[in-house]
Write a protein that holds these residues in place. Structure first.
Motif, PDB file in Angstrom:
ATOM      1  N   SER A 157       0.741  -1.566  -0.057  1.00 16.07           N
ATOM      2  CA  SER A 157      -0.028   0.224  -0.163  1.00 16.07           C
ATOM      3  C   SER A 157       1.036   1.187  -0.473  1.00 16.07           C
ATOM      4  O   SER A 157       2.033   1.478   0.385  1.00 16.07           O
ATOM      5  CB  SER A 157      -0.847   0.185   1.246  1.00 16.07           C
ATOM      6  N   MET A 158       0.135   2.557  -0.373  1.00 17.72           N
ATOM      7  CA  MET A 158       0.810   3.697  -0.075  1.00 17.72           C
ATOM      8  C   MET A 158       0.827   3.980   1.322  1.00 17.72           C
ATOM      9  O   MET A 158       2.957   4.310   1.484  1.00 17.72           O
ATOM     10  CB  MET A 158      -0.102   4.787  -0.850  1.00 17.72           C
ATOM     11  N   TYR A 159       0.649   3.553   2.191  1.00 21.82           N
ATOM     12  CA  TYR A 159       0.621   3.891   3.701  1.00 21.82           C
ATOM     13  C   TYR A 159       2.171   3.239   3.920  1.00 21.82           C
ATOM     14  O   TYR A 159       2.533   3.725   4.337  1.00 21.82           O
ATOM     15  CB  TYR A 159      -0.104   3.449   4.623  1.00 21.82           C
ATOM     16  N   ARG A 161       5.465   4.718   2.301  1.00 27.33           N
ATOM     17  CA  ARG A 161       6.021   5.549   2.902  1.00 27.33           C
ATOM     18  C   ARG A 161       6.692   5.630   4.444  1.00 27.33           C
ATOM     19  O   ARG A 161       7.400   5.770   4.401  1.00 27.33           O
ATOM     20  CB  ARG A 161       4.275   6.981   3.543  1.00 27.33           C
ATOM     21  N   GLU A 188      -2.329   2.702  -4.818  1.00 25.93           N
ATOM     22  CA  GLU A 188      -3.461   3.832  -4.968  1.00 25.93           C
ATOM     23  C   GLU A 188      -4.126   4.295  -3.424  1.00 25.93           C
ATOM     24  O   GLU A 188      -3.854   3.263  -2.642  1.00 25.93           O
ATOM     25  CB  GLU A 188      -4.580   2.902  -5.181  1.00 25.93           C
ATOM     26  N   PRO A 189      -4.168   5.392  -3.006  1.00 21.66           N
ATOM     27  CA  PRO A 189      -4.405   6.067  -1.573  1.00 21.66           C
ATOM     28  C   PRO A 189      -5.984   4.688  -1.507  1.00 21.66           C
ATOM     29  O   PRO A 189      -6.815   4.735  -2.064  1.00 21.66           O
ATOM     30  CB  PRO A 189      -4.967   7.730  -1.714  1.00 21.66           C
ATOM     31  N   ASP A 229      -5.740   6.336   3.948  1.00 16.58           N
ATOM     32  CA  ASP A 229      -6.271   6.831   2.417  1.00 16.58           C
ATOM     33  C   ASP A 229      -5.774   8.175   2.210  1.00 16.58           C
ATOM     34  O   ASP A 229      -5.871   8.791   0.353  1.00 16.58           O
ATOM     35  CB  ASP A 229      -7.921   7.045   1.534  1.00 16.58           C
ATOM     36  N   GLU A 252      -2.641  11.058   0.610  1.00 13.07           N
ATOM     37  CA  GLU A 252      -1.523  10.683  -0.531  1.00 13.07           C
ATOM     38  C   GLU A 252      -0.443  10.502  -0.024  1.00 13.07           C
ATOM     39  O   GLU A 252      -0.171  12.213  -0.175  1.00 13.07           O
ATOM     40  CB  GLU A 252      -1.875  11.661  -1.728  1.00 13.07           C
ATOM     41  N   TYR A 253      -0.466   9.490   0.946  1.00 14.30           N
ATOM     42  CA  TYR A 253       1.119  10.002   1.697  1.00 14.30           C
ATOM     43  C   TYR A 253       2.469  10.131   0.505  1.00 14.30           C
ATOM     44  O   TYR A 253       3.772  10.138   0.654  1.00 14.30           O
ATOM     45  CB  TYR A 253       1.812   8.354   1.999  1.00 14.30           C
ATOM     46  N   ARG A 293       3.000  11.166  -3.614  1.00 14.53           N
ATOM     47  CA  ARG A 293       2.968  11.761  -5.042  1.00 14.53           C
ATOM     48  C   ARG A 293       4.027  11.020  -5.697  1.00 14.53           C
ATOM     49  O   ARG A 293       5.089  11.557  -5.820  1.00 14.53           O
ATOM     50  CB  ARG A 293       2.865  13.368  -5.026  1.00 14.53           C
TER      51      ARG A 293
END
Length: 475
Positions: A138-140, A143, A447-448, A468, A470-471, A473
């Motif tokens: 995940s984006m989380y 990050r 995807e967030p 969700d 946007e961590y 870009r």
């Protein structure tokens, strides 16, 4: 002309702008650091703007400023916890004397060795985790990986500052060597074994940040007691960041277990093949990963009997975990501690001088802390109504260092023969099939608010942001 604005580019509380010699040394080192980051830092991330925490001072307002930043332009600051001019050495032969602001000549080689060994682990873990961003669930999570990476970079800067400031030409040469060794390199590997292992997938990453960063917590805590005040103050500040690394590991494994338990309940099965077929990681695989990372990490504490450990303590260079809370004389001469040995196929305890057993004392503190966290993982299974429990293997299991090295030991603490070890090893440690299966799940999800099917979402986002948010870009 100075190429770096020190208060801007390198936030610090060590008066960097006023020390021309140190400035010149760091100006020589900094471009090599950036080259190292570009070569073996997080793969493919150059143009990403990442929601990162940056320390700009040691006070509560300043040590965690959040914002989107390119990692290559991250402000790797140099911070020492506030000092106390009256601080006294509180253990070893120098107990009661004033803490040292400079390196005493007779302890120079040992202090340098301690700082270099700690410093070497920081870039090593960035190298080990280099490709994980390409398979983030995940984006989380991506990050969180990048936050750990930049903080390991900052911890490297912290050790390099000490080398440049206090060790002259030797220190400058050691600082260069920290960028030349590389994790897993056959010719020029990292100093400690665990930091040459691969971190091939995210389950390994979560286990590494839970167990191996916890080793970091205990080593840094022991150094935070040091009679060498700049080292003690530096490592105390590093501990504030280490807590996040362990959180990523503990919560990561909890989320994997949560998803696995949900799949087991949906399918009403504990059959590992059916759990795998549904795209979750079976509990047997999770246990085997745990066994491996735990055993590799407890080797990091070194041999169970060590004259170096005795010297470091008596000299005041390295204390015990939470030295100040202990009620003995803090000199330890004449005191004993129990260590393990194998005699005639039996595991036995024997008493040895405590000063020589200080690696084992620190290892046992680590074990107690690790077991508590595994208990919290088991609560996830218990809450889901799953009867299986994860366990920590016996401390003699799969050891490569010290008196227990090479002993064939089952996770439940039985000495076994070669035949049983060969027959059972694939039940106890991850197999090539396990690695291949976990690798097959590692598709990138960016995807967030979306998460890979093998892991549950976190309960909350970073810094009170939604899950969700946007961590990252992507440039």
């Amino acid at each position: 002309m100075s190429t770096i604005n020190y208060s801007e580019k390198i936030p610090n509380n060590v008066n960097l702008g006023e020390d021309r010699t140190l400035q010149r040394a760091l100006e020589g080192w900094q471009p090599n650091f950036v080259n190292w980051w570009d070569d073996v830092g997080p793969d493919g991330s150059t143009n990403y703007d990442v929601y990162l925490r940056t320390a700009v001072s040691v006070d509560p307002q300043g040590w965690a400023q959040f914002g989107h930043v390119k990692m290559r332009e991250y402000r790797w600051g140099i911070f020492l916890n506030p000092g106390d001019q009256n601080r006294e050495i509180h253990f070893g032969d120098h107990k009661g004397e004033k803490a040292w602001q400079d390196v005493p000549g007779e302890h120079r080689a040992n202090l340098r060795r301690i700082i270099v060994t700690q410093g070497d682990t920081e870039p090593a873990s960035v190298e080990q985790q280099r490709h994980l961003g390409l398979t983030a669930p995940s984006m989380y999570d991506m990050r969180n990986l990048y936050q750990i990476n930049v903080e390991e970079g900052r911890h490297l800067w912290a050790m390099v500052y000490l080398l440049h400031k206090h060790f002259g030409r030797d220190g400058r040469e050691e600082a260069e060597a920290l960028l030349q060794r590389q994790s897993g390199d056959v010719d020029n590997p990292r100093i400690l074994g665990a930091f040459n292992e691969k971190t091939p997938d995210w389950l390994a990453f979560f286990m590494f940040t839970y167990f191996t960063d916890r080793d970091g917590k205990f080593q840094l805590s022991a150094l935070a007691e040091s009679a060498f005040d700049p080292l003690a103050r530096t490592t105390k500040f590093m501990l504030t960041e280490e807590a996040h690394h362990m959180f990523v590991g503990e919560s990561g494994v909890s989320r994997v277990l949560s998803r696995t338990a949900a799949v087991m309940n949906e399918l009403k099965t504990d059959d590992p093949q059916k759990v795998r077929a549904a795209g979750a990681i079976d509990l047997g695989t999770i246990q085997r990963y745990l066994n491996f990372h735990y055993s590799v990490t407890i080797d990091l504490f070194g041999a169970d009997q060590s004259s170096n450990a005795a010297t470091f303590y008596s000299s005041g260079l390295k204390g015990r975990y939470e030295e100040g809370k202990r009620t003995d004389d803090h000199i330890l001469k004449g005191q004993t501690y129990k260590v393990l040995e194998v005699k005639d196929g039996q595991l036995l305890e024997k008493e040895v001088p405590m000063l020589n057993a200080l690696n084992e004392v620190l290892r046992d503190d680590f074990i107690k802390d690790s077991v508590a966290g595994v208990g919290r993982w088991n609560k996830v299974l218990e809450k889901a109504g799953i009867p299986t429990r994860l366990t920590v293997p016996h401390k003699a299991f799969n050891r490569q260092i010290g008196a227990l090295a090479g002993i064939k030991m089952s996770p439940d603490g039985r000495v076994v023969n070669e035949q049983e070890w060969a027959a059972k090893k694939s039940e106890w440690l991850p197999t090539s099939d396990d690695f291949a299966f976990v690798a097959s799940l590692m598709g990138r999800v960016i995807e967030p608010g979306k998460f890979a099917g093998w892991i549950a979402p976190p309960v909350m986002g970073i810094n009170r942001q939604p899950v969700d948010f946007e961590y990252i870009r992507f440039g």
